[in-house]
Each structure stands twice: as structure tokens, then as C-alpha cells.
Design an enzyme around this catalytic site. Structure first.
Site, PDB file in Angstrom:
ATOM      1  N   HIS A  58      -5.747  -3.153 -10.099  1.00  0.00           N
ATOM      2  CA  HIS A  58      -4.622  -2.954  -9.167  1.00  0.00           C
ATOM      3  C   HIS A  58      -3.954  -1.597  -9.390  1.00  0.00           C
ATOM      4  O   HIS A  58      -3.062  -1.469 -10.223  1.00  0.00           O
ATOM      5  CB  HIS A  58      -3.622  -4.104  -9.400  1.00  0.00           C
ATOM      6  CG  HIS A  58      -2.508  -4.167  -8.410  1.00  0.00           C
ATOM      7  ND1 HIS A  58      -1.760  -5.311  -8.211  1.00  0.00           N
ATOM      8  CD2 HIS A  58      -1.974  -3.251  -7.574  1.00  0.00           C
ATOM      9  CE1 HIS A  58      -0.835  -5.095  -7.304  1.00  0.00           C
ATOM     10  NE2 HIS A  58      -0.936  -3.831  -6.900  1.00  0.00           N
ATOM     11  N   HIS A  64      -2.548   2.125  -7.169  1.00  0.00           N
ATOM     12  CA  HIS A  64      -2.274   2.816  -5.908  1.00  0.00           C
ATOM     13  C   HIS A  64      -2.377   4.312  -6.185  1.00  0.00           C
ATOM     14  O   HIS A  64      -1.411   4.915  -6.660  1.00  0.00           O
ATOM     15  CB  HIS A  64      -0.863   2.497  -5.412  1.00  0.00           C
ATOM     16  CG  HIS A  64      -0.583   1.039  -5.205  1.00  0.00           C
ATOM     17  ND1 HIS A  64      -0.709   0.420  -3.983  1.00  0.00           N
ATOM     18  CD2 HIS A  64      -0.169   0.062  -6.059  1.00  0.00           C
ATOM     19  CE1 HIS A  64      -0.385  -0.864  -4.086  1.00  0.00           C
ATOM     20  NE2 HIS A  64      -0.052  -1.115  -5.346  1.00  0.00           N
ATOM     21  N   ASN A  69      -2.991   0.526   0.675  1.00  0.00           N
ATOM     22  CA  ASN A  69      -1.809   1.049   1.380  1.00  0.00           C
ATOM     23  C   ASN A  69      -1.696   2.564   1.269  1.00  0.00           C
ATOM     24  O   ASN A  69      -0.621   3.102   1.042  1.00  0.00           O
ATOM     25  CB  ASN A  69      -0.525   0.340   0.915  1.00  0.00           C
ATOM     26  CG  ASN A  69      -0.234   0.509  -0.559  1.00  0.00           C
ATOM     27  OD1 ASN A  69      -1.125   0.829  -1.346  1.00  0.00           O
ATOM     28  ND2 ASN A  69       1.009   0.303  -0.955  1.00  0.00           N
ATOM     29  N   ASP A 123      -0.696  -2.231 -11.603  1.00  0.00           N
ATOM     30  CA  ASP A 123       0.013  -1.980 -10.344  1.00  0.00           C
ATOM     31  C   ASP A 123       0.597  -0.556 -10.361  1.00  0.00           C
ATOM     32  O   ASP A 123       1.740  -0.341  -9.977  1.00  0.00           O
ATOM     33  CB  ASP A 123       1.104  -3.038 -10.094  1.00  0.00           C
ATOM     34  CG  ASP A 123       1.724  -2.934  -8.706  1.00  0.00           C
ATOM     35  OD1 ASP A 123       1.179  -2.214  -7.844  1.00  0.00           O
ATOM     36  OD2 ASP A 123       2.761  -3.589  -8.476  1.00  0.00           O
ATOM     37  N   HIS A 138       5.882   6.970  -7.375  1.00  0.00           N
ATOM     38  CA  HIS A 138       6.702   7.617  -6.338  1.00  0.00           C
ATOM     39  C   HIS A 138       7.302   8.856  -6.991  1.00  0.00           C
ATOM     40  O   HIS A 138       7.393   8.924  -8.217  1.00  0.00           O
ATOM     41  CB  HIS A 138       7.808   6.677  -5.855  1.00  0.00           C
ATOM     42  CG  HIS A 138       7.280   5.436  -5.174  1.00  0.00           C
ATOM     43  ND1 HIS A 138       6.768   5.450  -3.899  1.00  0.00           N
ATOM     44  CD2 HIS A 138       7.154   4.164  -5.620  1.00  0.00           C
ATOM     45  CE1 HIS A 138       6.359   4.221  -3.580  1.00  0.00           C
ATOM     46  NE2 HIS A 138       6.575   3.421  -4.603  1.00  0.00           N
TER      47      HIS A 138
END
Ligand code: NCD
Ligand code: ZN
Ligand code: ZN
Length: 416
Positions: free
Chosen positions: A55, A57, A89, A283, A287
């Protein structure tokens, strides 16, 4: 043949062994003594299978001010992760075959570690055409990326995924139980997206769990683990195991589902070390600092972590808090099994994805050490044991703790 020696984690225990690696980067022999043209002796260091992070991103394409595939997978390598599964995403979101194919070509040759990709079908009829995705992601509630699926569409999507023999990973929070107003601090965020919303969404998976292999992402607390129906696998993250809302992190600790109370965190750790929860996944959801520095309510949710997961867990192993066997199972063997890839264990025939770590060499975790593009970590200052060396299919990608090779990672074939 290349030979790698050390205290190897083999068949559940540590033994001084030599691993012989063939030209295809697979483990061809495991013996007390092996000789070859090239020999690397890691002495007393422990040799483990490289970690598989189910997991992450990596934000590529479309959100590369936060991370890109090279920087994110480089951070993975530093932290002993040799395979990542990248979430859908990105921008454009991976909902259709054309977008998936474009993402595949764009990422080619840019990864430091091996990888597979997720897709996020928004309706059942999209599922069969997304054959190149290793697994599917379903968001039951809104989180970063706005990919929440119509609740009525969920059973058909899971059914279709089951026919394709694909794993379905679920972001499980019940949207009807989330507060309309966002929280103003970490505690408020936890209240606004309560444990009960997780429990309800997770138990609702009983309705679909017979149709496909269903996996719950980022379970934050013991109640969430308890809510998982029989046959549904679960994942815990280092941030829910090691951080809680009492930490002075501000929006840098804002993540979905939220950090919980200290008591919740302690109960989750106790359960995890005793064998509850199938895997650890980071995860990794970076940002920018700029985005995190604004008002708490507006800051995007998500924390980076792909490079710090293994060092944090290995530190707890050294402290005697968790068995090595449990760590390897949760971080390498089980996630590889869930994805159906030939990774995650040291055996003849396996890819020689390996890490060498000296558990006595304890470092402070810093953003600088982790090299993710966002340049911050919620674990700043905590202790970790980083790998000294990392091998991808037998080739070194980290030496003396530093990344030495970009671009060797490959997209793994998908076995349905
Ligand atoms: C993730 C992100 O930023 O992409 N955010 C998060 O808080 N975990 C999305 C997600 O996994 O829900
Ligand atoms: Zn999620
Ligand atoms: Zn996520």
C-alpha cells in the site's frame, strides 16, 4: 554465481548460510558454504527477504510535487522494501484500461524496486478489461483522490474481481458515520472519523467476502481487526502502531482513517505482536509541507512512511518487543502471498530480493535519511534500524545504507 553470506533467515530461523544467486537474479542454492566468482560476506548481519509494501501512493503521474516514482521507490529501497504496490489515486485516476496502460509506459525504467499497480474500477464492467492491474482498490468513503464507489456498485465489482481472481483492497470507513464538519486537530479528526465508522464498514464486508479475496487496508485499532469477517485479511500501518493523537504533529499527523488514542495504539500493538493482522503496509501518502502547514481542517490527509516501516519494526525486534518471524511474515511473506508474487521469502527459486541489517546499529529517523520528496516524516527523531545493504534480484540497490542504483525496478507479471 554471486554469493551472499550472512546470518540468513531461512525456514523460520537464523543460520550462518551462503546464498547462491543465478543470472536471472533468483536464489539457486542455499548452503553452509558456497563458492562463486563474486562473494559478499555480511558477517554477523542478518539477511532477510526484502519487504513487500502492499500500500503506497507514489503520486506519479500527476501529483509529482508530492513524490514521484523514482524518489518514492528510492526511499522504499533505503528502508528495505524491494516491492511496492502503487495505489490508483494518481492523476488521472486509474479507473480505465487506457489510463492503466499509460501509467505502465510512463513508469517504465524509473523505479528503484519492483512494483505492481492497482486499478480502481468504478463499475463492475470495467473490471475484466483492467487485467494488467495486480489488484483492485475500493474506497467506501471519501479519502484523498475522490474515488469513493457508489455503495450499490460494490457487490458487483467484488464479484467481477473474484472472477478475475484478483485481490480487492478496501478503504473501509462508513461514509454515513463521518461528521459533516472536519476536526480541528488530531483528536478532533479522530472524533470526526470515528472507530465505529471503520467497524461498521469492515463488518459490512461479510456481504461480499465470499465472492473474492477481500483485504482491509489500514485498520487503526483492535476493534477494527475484530470486525473483520472470517476470510477477510487485514493490514496495520506503522503510524497507527507507533503514533497517536497525543503527539504534537498537527496536520503532519492527519491521515485517513485517523490516528487514535494512546490506549488504542497500545492495544493495536499488543494485538499485532501477538499475531493479529495479516500484514504491515505503510500507506505511504506524502503531501507537501506547504499543504500540511495550512489550517488543519484544510490540510490533505496522508503521511509518508515507505522508508521508515521496516526500520521502526526492526528496532522493536531488537528491543525484544516482537519476534523476527512475525516481522518477516507481516512485512514480506504474507504480502507477497496476498499479491501472488514470487517474493517475500528466502527459498531456492525465489527472486533474490534481500536485505542485510545489523540490529545493533540504531539510528535516528530523519526526513533527510529517508529521501522522500516531501522532505518530512511524522517519525522524525524516533529510533530505527536501517538495512546496510539491499539487493533486488541479486543486484545491490543499497550499499552502506545509501541508494546506489535507480531504474532497476520492473513491473511484475500479474498471475491471475
Ligand atoms: C491517502 C492519500 O493521500 O492518497 N490518504 C490517507 O490519508 N491515507 C488515501 C488513502 O489511502 O485513504
Ligand atoms: Zn485509504
Ligand atoms: Zn492509502
Amino acid at each position: 554465481m554471486r554469493i551472499i553470506r550472512g546470518r540468513v533467515f531461512y525456514r523460520g530461523r537464523l543460520e550462518p548460510l551462503s546464498l547462491g544467486i543465478d543470472e536471472d537474479g533468483r536464489i539457486a542454492a542455499i548452503k553452509k558454504v558456497l563458492r562463486g566468482e563474486e562473494e559478499v560476506d555480511h558477517g554477523e548481519a542478518v539477511i532477510l527477504p526484502g519487504c513487500v509494501d502492499l500500500h503506497v501512493h507514489m503520486r506519479d503521474p500527476g501529483l509529482t510535487d508530492k513524490e514521484d516514482f523514482t524518489s518514492g521507490t528510492r526511499s522504499a529501497a533505503i528502508g528495505g522494501v524491494t516491492t511496492v504496490a502503487d495505489m490508483p489515486n494518481t492523476r488521472p485516476a486509474v479507473t480505465r484500461p487506457r489510463i492503466l496502460e499509460d501509467k505502465i509506459s510512463l513508469l517504465r525504467g524509473r523505479a528503484c524496486v519492483d512494483y505492481v499497480l492497482y486499478a480502481a474500477p468504478q463499475e463492475a464492467r470495467a473490471v475484466a478489461s483492467l487485467a494488467d492491474a495486480a489488484a483492485f482498490k475500493i474506497y467506501l468513503a471519501e479519502s484523498t483522490g475522490g474515488l469513493q464507489v457508489e455503495p450499490g456498485a460494490v457487490p458487483d465489482i467484488v464479484d467481477a474481481a473474484g472472477r478475475e481472481k484478483k485481490l480487492v483492497v478496501v478503504h473501509a470507513e462508513d461514509p454515513s458515520m463521518l461528521a459533516r464538519e472536519p476536526g480541528r486537530d488530531l483528536r478532533g479528526h479522530s472524533t470526526a472519523r470515528p472507530k465505529e465508522a471503520e467497524q461498521k464498514a469492515i463488518s459490512s464486508l461479510a456481504r461480499v467476502s465470499a465472492s473474492a479475496r477481500v483485504h482491509v487496508a489500514h485498520a487503526t485499532c483492535l476493534e477494527a481487526l475484530d470486525a473483520a469477517p472470517r476470510g477477510v485479511t487485514t493490514e496495520v500501518t506503522p503510524h497507527h502502531l507507533f503514533l497517536d493523537w497525543t503527539r504534537p504533529l498537527g496536520a503532519q499527523g492527519k491521515v485517513n482513517p485517523p490516528l487514535r488514542s494512546r490506549e488504542d495504539r497500545e492495544a493495536l500493538w499488543e494485538a499485532f505482536r501477538a499475531g493479529r493482522g495479516d500484514i504491515v503496509a505503510s500507506d505511504h501518502a506524502p503531501h507537501t509541507l506547504e499543504e500540511k502547514d495550512g489550517p488543519f481542517e484544510e490540510a490533505p490527509a496522508g503521511v509518508p512512511g515507505v522508508g521508515s516501516s521496516f526500520p521502526l519494526l526492526m528496532r522493536r525486534m531488537r528491543a525484544g518487543d516482537i519476534e523476527l518471524q512475525r516481522l518477516v511474515s507481516a512485512m514480506a511473506t504474507r504480502p507477497a502471498e496476498l499479491l501472488g508474487i514470487r517474493k517475500g521469502s528466502i527459498e531456492v527459486g525465489s527472486d533474490a530480493d534481500l536485505l542485510a541489517v545489523d540490529p545493533r546499529r540504531i539510528e535516528r529517523i530523519t526526513a533527510k535519511r529517508l529521501r522522500a520528496k516531501c522532505d518530512w516524516t511524522p517519525f522524525e527523531g524516533m529510533e530505527g534500524c536501517f538495512p546496510l545493504a539491499v539487493y533486488l534480484r541479486g543486484e545491490p540497490i543499497v550499499e552502506e545504507g545509501e541508494p546506489v542504483a535507480d531504474g532497476r525496478g520492473r513491473l511484475l507479471p500479474v498471475s491471475a
